[in-house]
Scaffold this active site. Structure first.
Site, PDB file in Angstrom:
ATOM      1  CB  ILE A  45      -0.912   0.000   1.260  1.00  0.00           C
ATOM      2  CG1 ILE A  45      -1.769  -1.275   1.326  1.00  0.00           C
ATOM      3  CG2 ILE A  45      -1.768   1.253   1.304  1.00  0.00           C
ATOM      4  CD1 ILE A  45      -2.749  -1.456   0.187  1.00  0.00           C
ATOM      5  CD  GLU A 171     -12.432   3.866  20.928  1.00  0.00           C
ATOM      6  OE1 GLU A 171     -11.688   3.104  21.547  1.00  0.00           O
ATOM      7  OE2 GLU A 171     -12.297   5.110  20.958  1.00  0.00           O
ATOM      8  CG  ASP A 307       4.922   2.443   3.960  1.00  0.00           C
ATOM      9  OD1 ASP A 307       4.011   1.785   3.421  1.00  0.00           O
ATOM     10  OD2 ASP A 307       6.017   2.666   3.400  1.00  0.00           O
TER      11      ASP A 307
END
Ligand code: DPN
Ligand code: CA
Ligand code: ZN
Length: 322
Positions: A45, A171, A307
């Site tokens: 990704i 949440e 990342d």
């Protein structure tokens, strides 16, 4: 995006080719361990694409009083950004409305296909606290999940299991949205959920690499813990197991007997000398000094951590839905 995926595909093919045939020049090809080969199966990704979603969430907070909190307009605006991207990519999306001192929503996105009797779920919370824009907590998990979901669509993934992504509301009020979701399901639907993997804070600026421990969870979670831990190991990243308990949205699933897992890069806890030695960063400082503060902005992110964690997220989706 298309160019990027074409490149990913080519490099995967090139890698697979190298394993079987060696390089064109006839030089000895580097051999891949089974773990490395498995990582090569899921797309890498591009972190810039995850950061682009974070920039959008930051802009949405800026335009809505500086936050994306439950009961405030920035929450729904952020959720609509995620939903719009998923709808355009071909997901079947639903907003589940609930009330908790104001109206809240969960966003549920199903990728058509796969065996619905074995549904793998991946999620994280989409709300911030009122104090700030919540870019690490939990724009990071929200953006990583979104980019991986969009990559599922772009690559026309056809997993054996059914894939469902979730972005939870409220949440920060006490796991309200995810608890509403699980308690809204009849037991027959609960039984179809093969597992839930949670991503809450995956870009902490002074990062740690924590994998949810299966020690206090039902049978099946150990497999998720091992898969995630092995994945980091194959990337040269050491991890620590962490008992998250009731601190995030996997809890309602675990309580319902569903195997759960997750990854986490640390919040208000202080990084020890030992942790700094293996992960870098600053000992004696919090993993996220801006946790639940106004300074949890777009620059409150460690890009290499975001990342690696986004790539692990992709690998978890590819591996656990196969
Ligand atoms: N649940 C996170 C929050 O939103 O404040 C913090 C957290 C995540 C703590 C994961 C532990 C583990
Ligand atoms: Ca990457
Ligand atoms: Zn939080």
């Amino acid at each position: 995006m298309r160019l990027r995926l074409a490149l990913v595909t080519l490099s995967t093919v090139a890698l697979a080719g190298a394993v079987t045939y060696g390089t064109a020049s006839g030089a000895q090809a580097p051999s891949l361990s089974p773990k490395q080969a498995r990582i090569a199966a899921a797309p890498d990704i591009p972190v810039a694409d995850v950061q682009a979603h974070l920039a959008q969430l930051q802009g949405i907070a800026d335009a809505n009083g500086g936050n994306r909190a439950h009961g405030r307009p920035g929450f729904r605006a952020g959720l609509d950004y995620v939903k719009g991207a998923l709808d355009a990519a071909g997901f079947t999306t639903q907003l589940q409305e609930f009330s908790a001192g104001g109206t809240g929503w969960n966003l549920i996105a199903d990728w058509p296909g796969g065996d619905e009797n074995q549904t793998m779920m991946f999620g994280g919370h989409a709300d911030s606290v009122p104090a700030g824009p919540g870019i690490n907590d939990n724009g990071s998990g929200s953006a990583g999940l979104l980019e991986v979901a969009l990559t599922v669509a772009e690559t026309h993934l056809q997993p054996a299991k059914h894939l469902r992504f979730a972005w939870w509301g409220a949440e920060e009020l006490g796991l309200v949205g995810s608890s509403e979701y699980v308690s809204s399901l009849p037991q027959t639907e609960i039984d179809k959920i093969a597992g839930y993997v949670n991503f809450d804070m995956i870009g902490s600026p002074n990062p740690g690499y924590f994998v949810y421990s299966s020690a206090d969870q039902p049978e099946g979670s150990a497999a998720f813990e091992k898969m995630l831990t092995d994945d980091y190991t194959a990337r040269g990243i050491q991890t620590e197991p962490i008992t998250v308990g009731g601190r995030s949205d996997h809890a309602a699933f675990a309580d319902a007997g569903i195997p759960t897992g997750g990854t986490f890069s640390g919040a208000e806890e202080i990084k020890t000398d030992e942790q700094a030695a293996k992960w870098g960063g600053t000992a004696g400082q919090a993993f996220d000094e801006c946790y639940h503060s106004a300074c949890d902005t777009a620059d409150n992110i460690d890009v290499p951590a975001l990342d690696a964690n986004s790539d692990v997220l992709a690998d978890a989706v590819w591996t656990l839905s196969a």
